[in-house]
Write a protein that holds these residues in place. Structure first.
Motif, short mmCIF file in Angstrom:
data_model
loop_
_atom_site.label_atom_id
_atom_site.label_comp_id
_atom_site.label_asym_id
_atom_site.label_seq_id
_atom_site.Cartn_x
_atom_site.Cartn_y
_atom_site.Cartn_z
N ARG A 12 6.16 -5.10 17.13
CA ARG A 12 7.45 -5.83 16.85
C ARG A 12 7.35 -7.35 17.21
NH1 ARG A 12 11.66 -3.83 20.49
NH2 ARG A 12 12.96 -4.92 19.41
N LYS A 16 7.68 -10.57 14.79
CA LYS A 16 8.61 -11.66 15.33
C LYS A 16 7.79 -13.10 14.95
CE LYS A 16 11.32 -13.70 18.94
NZ LYS A 16 11.81 -13.60 20.42
N ALA A 50 20.62 2.67 14.46
CA ALA A 50 20.14 1.66 13.77
C ALA A 50 18.92 0.79 14.07
CB ALA A 50 21.33 0.53 13.64
N ARG A 51 18.91 0.43 15.61
CA ARG A 51 17.67 0.01 16.23
C ARG A 51 16.43 0.90 16.17
NH1 ARG A 51 21.46 -2.33 20.07
NH2 ARG A 51 21.24 -0.63 21.30
N GLN A 52 16.79 2.29 16.12
CA GLN A 52 15.68 3.17 16.17
C GLN A 52 15.10 3.21 14.85
OE1 GLN A 52 14.50 4.87 18.98
NE2 GLN A 52 14.21 6.87 18.20
N GLN A 53 15.64 3.06 13.79
CA GLN A 53 15.61 2.69 12.47
C GLN A 53 14.67 1.69 12.20
OE1 GLN A 53 16.39 5.44 9.72
NE2 GLN A 53 14.55 4.78 9.21
N LYS A 54 15.02 0.68 12.57
CA LYS A 54 14.23 -0.62 12.42
C LYS A 54 12.74 -0.24 13.12
CE LYS A 54 17.93 -4.11 12.14
NZ LYS A 54 18.55 -5.32 12.94
N THR A 55 12.60 0.26 14.14
CA THR A 55 11.50 0.80 14.64
C THR A 55 10.63 1.61 13.79
OG1 THR A 55 12.27 0.21 16.99
CG2 THR A 55 10.17 1.57 16.92
N ASP A 104 10.77 2.12 10.66
CA ASP A 104 10.42 1.39 9.60
C ASP A 104 9.17 0.58 9.50
OD1 ASP A 104 12.45 2.35 8.12
OD2 ASP A 104 13.94 0.64 8.00
N LEU A 105 9.02 -0.29 10.76
CA LEU A 105 8.22 -1.13 11.20
C LEU A 105 6.72 -0.26 11.54
CD1 LEU A 105 7.02 -3.90 11.92
CD2 LEU A 105 7.52 -3.54 14.25
N LYS A 115 8.35 6.73 6.20
CA LYS A 115 9.55 6.52 6.57
C LYS A 115 10.55 7.81 6.68
CE LYS A 115 9.92 1.55 5.10
NZ LYS A 115 10.65 0.53 4.42
#
Length: 353
Positions: free
Chosen positions: A167, A171, A310-315, A317-318, A327
């Motif tokens: 992450r 960034k 939603a935060r877990q989903q971003k993780t 996906d990354l 995914k």
């Protein structure tokens, strides 16, 4: 990979045994992720119901607060927590519930282990109270995230620290191909030792290592820098098989209530927590305990998991992008039958969340 000191080689071997054993005994396909929404949790748990729990800090908190003997069912305490240990115990069918960060449940899904997150906690003001800071080796010439390009970075796949590294790179506009990831376990003093001996340039440091590392290596140029990302998810985590059993599911629900109230009790009784947990149980100095209480900030126990998912989903996906995994919908990792249990328990006890 650079040549490693004996201490680090030993630690790496131990971690490889933990993670490798898990990966080699399961299918490479993702877990089925059973949907439990239709399974009703009984209103009451039978007194003879027993669950095995790996949450050593909660055990201490319940003892210190006088609540441990009020649990309305049987608890067998296991002195383990965190991703690798809990994963192994889940696979051995010897653990029903444990404390862990967000990454172990994602890793478990990709290695065929069906699990559920049953409680969620964050930190209030998480950027002011991060779980990790980036340790910088003496002479590494890293002052900002942009300076990470080309550096050797300690990396622990399948754990929170490993995902945080990815992450942070994202960034900074970098990928893992722009740096040299050195696979090392994040246990004990492995990361500070690797930094101090300049075997890696950068490593995520947590707990008292954030304080101890610059104190020990600062005279040589060792330091920490902020990464500026939220890194605060904490969960109670269970095998799907355990919360599929009605009575165990009921016991888990009741345990979540005690866990939530104990988290607030810790926040409201810092002196007792420093003395009873950090000093007497963990063997830290009082100064270390005082530092950790301040570093940890205050708990935030949400009644609605929408933002957490939603935060877990971003993780997800990354990690999928950077590791070549498929995914998936992060929502399948959360057992939303328990969504408001923790927050409701705190509210009913008249404690602020």
């Amino acid at each position: 990979m650079p040549r490693l000191a004996p201490l680090i080689l030993t630690a790496l071997t131990c971690a490889s045994l933990l993670v490798g054993c898990a990966d080699n005994t399961t299918s490479s396909t993702a877990a089925d992720s059973k949907n439990l929404a239709h399974i009703k949790i009984p209103e009451k748990v039978k007194a003879n119901t027993s669950i095995t729990v790996g949450a050593p800090d909660t055990q201490v908190a319940l003892k210190l607060s006088g609540q441990i003997d009020k649990l309305p069912f049987k608890v067998k305490w296991a002195n383990i927590s965190g991703g690798p240990q809990c994963t192994e115990a889940f696979r051995a069918h010897s653990l029903d519930l444990c404390s862990a960060a967000e990454i172990p449940s994602i890793h478990a899904h990709w290695t065929g282990l069906d699990t559920k997150l049953v409680a969620t906690e964050f930190r209030k003001d998480p950027l002011k109270h991060p779980v990790y800071e980036l340790g910088i080796a003496p002479g590494a010439d890293v002052d900002t995230l942009a300076d990470l390009r080309g550096k050797k970075i300690a990396y622990s796949p399948g754990q929170a620290q490993g995902a945080l590294v990815l992450r942070i790179l994202a960034k900074a506009g970098l990928t893992k191909n722009d740096v040299h990831l050195v696979e090392l376990p994040s246990t004990g003093d492995v990361y500070p030792t690797a930094l101090g001996s300049r075997q890696v340039d950068v490593a995520p440091l947590g707990s008292v290592n954030i304080k101890r590392y610059p104190a020990k290596y600062g005279k040589d140029g060792g330091k920490t820098i902020q990464h500026g990302l939220r890194d605060d998810p904490a969960h109670l985590w269970a095998p799907t098989a355990s919360v599929s059993d009605p009575q165990k599911a009921a016991a888990v629900r009741e345990f979540i209530k005690f866990w939530a109230r104990s988290e607030v009790w810790i926040d409201q009784h810092p002196e007792q927590w420093i003395d009873g947990y950090y000093v007497k149980d963990q063997g830290l100095t009082r100064a270390d305990g005082e530092y950790l209480v301040k570093q940890n900030g205050h708990p935030d126990i949400p009644a609605d998991w929408t933002a957490a998912i939603a935060r877990q989903q971003k993780t997800v996906d990354l990690l999928a992008k950077e590791t070549g995994q498929k995914k998936f919908d992060a929502g399948i990792l959360f057992d939303r039958r328990y969504e408001s249990v923790a927050a409701d328990a705190v509210a009913e006890a008249g404690q602020p969340r």
